[in-house]
Design an enzyme around this catalytic site. Structure first.
Site, mmCIF file in Angstrom:
data_model
loop_
_atom_site.group_PDB
_atom_site.id
_atom_site.type_symbol
_atom_site.label_atom_id
_atom_site.label_comp_id
_atom_site.label_asym_id
_atom_site.label_seq_id
_atom_site.Cartn_x
_atom_site.Cartn_y
_atom_site.Cartn_z
ATOM 1 C CE1 TYR A 1 -3.038 -2.971 0.200
ATOM 2 C CE2 TYR A 1 -3.900 -2.128 2.253
ATOM 3 C CZ TYR A 1 -3.935 -3.045 1.226
ATOM 4 O OH TYR A 1 -4.893 -4.023 1.223
ATOM 5 C CE LYS B 1 1.163 -17.739 -3.206
ATOM 6 N NZ LYS B 1 0.391 -18.988 -3.154
ATOM 7 C CG ASP C 1 -7.257 -4.581 3.723
ATOM 8 O OD1 ASP C 1 -8.259 -4.597 4.450
ATOM 9 O OD2 ASP C 1 -7.108 -3.781 2.778
ATOM 10 C CG ASP D 1 -2.301 -20.139 -1.395
ATOM 11 O OD1 ASP D 1 -1.555 -20.088 -0.392
ATOM 12 O OD2 ASP D 1 -1.927 -20.641 -2.470
ATOM 13 C CG ASP E 1 -12.562 -6.793 5.773
ATOM 14 O OD1 ASP E 1 -12.229 -6.346 6.883
ATOM 15 O OD2 ASP E 1 -13.038 -6.088 4.860
#
Ligand SMILES: NC(=O)c1ccc[n+]([C@@H]2O[C@H](COP(=O)([O-])OP(=O)(O)OC[C@H]3O[C@@H](n4cnc5c(N)ncnc54)[C@H](O)[C@@H]3O)[C@@H](O)[C@H]2O)c1
Length: 353
Positions: A139, A185, A241, A217, A245
């Site tokens: 970000y 990852k 993020d 994943d 959620d």
């Protein structure tokens, strides 16, 4: 003891749930003999309306000088065409205070486990915390630009940024079930390879905490298949993020979930994870528990008032057990009724239900 808190009621249901949270704080003060000096200030859309600025300088200064910050919620379509959006206040505040660690506990209360979109037997017993890195990663990395032909984002993490967030997760795990799930990852990303290396190094400092690595994943699937296997989840900004959620739907209502954001040495910020739910505003029907549990987190994490935090959390649990529930939880109690019932349970007064 005396403590200084800056309260930011904000927009939509914000002022109503803030009122409920502060009423519970008042009961804690009474029961345990503390003095909480609370200064309420405009922020977000309320800041735009009152001061023409979503983060008025007076509000920022008060936040910087306080022992802890309590935020309710901001935003709404009313400010869609304002020169600055309400949400900019939150980004600016996080940046100025250096809030690098976002902590989101997700607990499924057995009394309302049937409200989860997942099967009750899957979510029952879920009690996990997502620790998300908040100020680095994709970000914020540069170069960052796009045009009609291509777009570029940069994923970059320094050793210090990774170290402090994973260390925070291990510290939290020590006071919980002593399990850290580090999500990366590392089969593809260089930042994840460094992340994994540092997680392994830190785990040597915490021999009593079990560290497990997951690819993001696989973790996303396991969160839906078997969420109760997780205790503390720690991950970088983008993965955090998304996963936080995803985890938030487990509890059955956004109105149940608190959060905290920490800096290295300044005041921390405590807030519900949800937004300002404008469609519920002014009706006295919003669930105040996310705000009240944010107050409990503030007491524990900012002031080390463990007994007081536990008393508040127990009162929430007892109130749910007695069937006093807001609309989102399948009941018809008003915001103020639920808040009052929680306060009564704290002082051992009238029992409803
Ligand atoms: N940190 C924040 O203040 C924050 C976070 C997210 C969204 N927002 C802003 O909030 C506004 C509304 O956004 P949204 O509708 O996408 O998200 P939202 O979180 O406000 O609402 C999502 C859903 O959850 C319900 N809900 C949320 N809180 C609840 C509560 N306490 N009790 C009962 N039900 C509750 C709402 O009714 C809605 O159905 C937007 O302006 C958005 O930008 C602010």
């Amino acid at each position: 003891m005396e403590y200084h808190i800056t309260a930011l009621p904000g927009d939509g249901i914000g002022p109503e749930i803030m009122e409920a949270g502060l009423a519970c704080l008042g009961t804690i003060a009474q029961k345990f003999g503390h003095i909480f000096h609370v200064e309420k200030l405009p922020f977000g859309g309320d800041g735009i309306d009152k001061e023409n600025d979503p983060l008025p300088p007076k509000t920022l200064k008060a936040c910087q000088n306080s022992d802890a910050i309590l935020l309710a919620a901001i935003g709404g379509s009313k400010w869609d065409n304002a020169p600055k959006r309400p949400e900019e206040a939150l980004l600016e505040l996080r940046k100025t205070l250096g809030l690098y660690a976002n902590i989101r506990p997700v607990k499924v209360f057995s009394q309302i486990a049937h409200l989860s979109p997942l099967k009750e037997e899957i979510v029952r017993g879920t009690d996990l915390v997502v620790v998300r890195e908040l100020t680095g990663g994709l970000y914020f990395g540069t170069p960052k630009h796009w045009d009609n032909k291509s777009g570029v984002d940069t994923l970059c993490y320094s050793r210090e940024e990774i170290y402090r967030i994973i260390h925070k997760a291990f510290t939290l795990a020590q006071n919980r079930r002593k399990k850290v799930a580090s999500i990366d990852k590392a089969n593809v990303l260089s930042t994840s390879k460094l992340w994994r290396k540092i997680a392994n190094e830190i785990s040597q400092e915490f021999p009593d905490v079990e560290l497990t690595h997951y690819y993001v994943d696989a973790a996303a699937m396991l969160l839906m298949q078997n969420p109760s296997r997780f205790d503390v989840i720690v991950t970088e900004n983008l993965f955090g993020d998304i996963l936080s959620d995803e985890a938030s739907i487990l509890s059955g209502s956004l109105g149940m979930l608190p959060s905290a954001s920490f800096s290295l040495d300044g005041p921390s910020l405590f807030e519900p994870i949800h937004g300002s739910a404008p469609e519920l505003a002014g009706k006295n029907i919003a669930n105040p528990i996310s705000m009240i549990l944010s107050v409990a987190m503030l007491l524990r994490e900012a002031f080390q008032l463990e007994k007081e935090a536990c008393a508040l959390e127990k009162a929430v649990n007892d109130t749910l057990s007695s069937g006093i529930l807001t609309q989102d939880l399948g009941g018809n109690a008003k915001t103020t009724e639920l808040s009052k019932a929680i306060q009564e349970r704290m002082i051992g007064g009238t029992q409803h239900g």
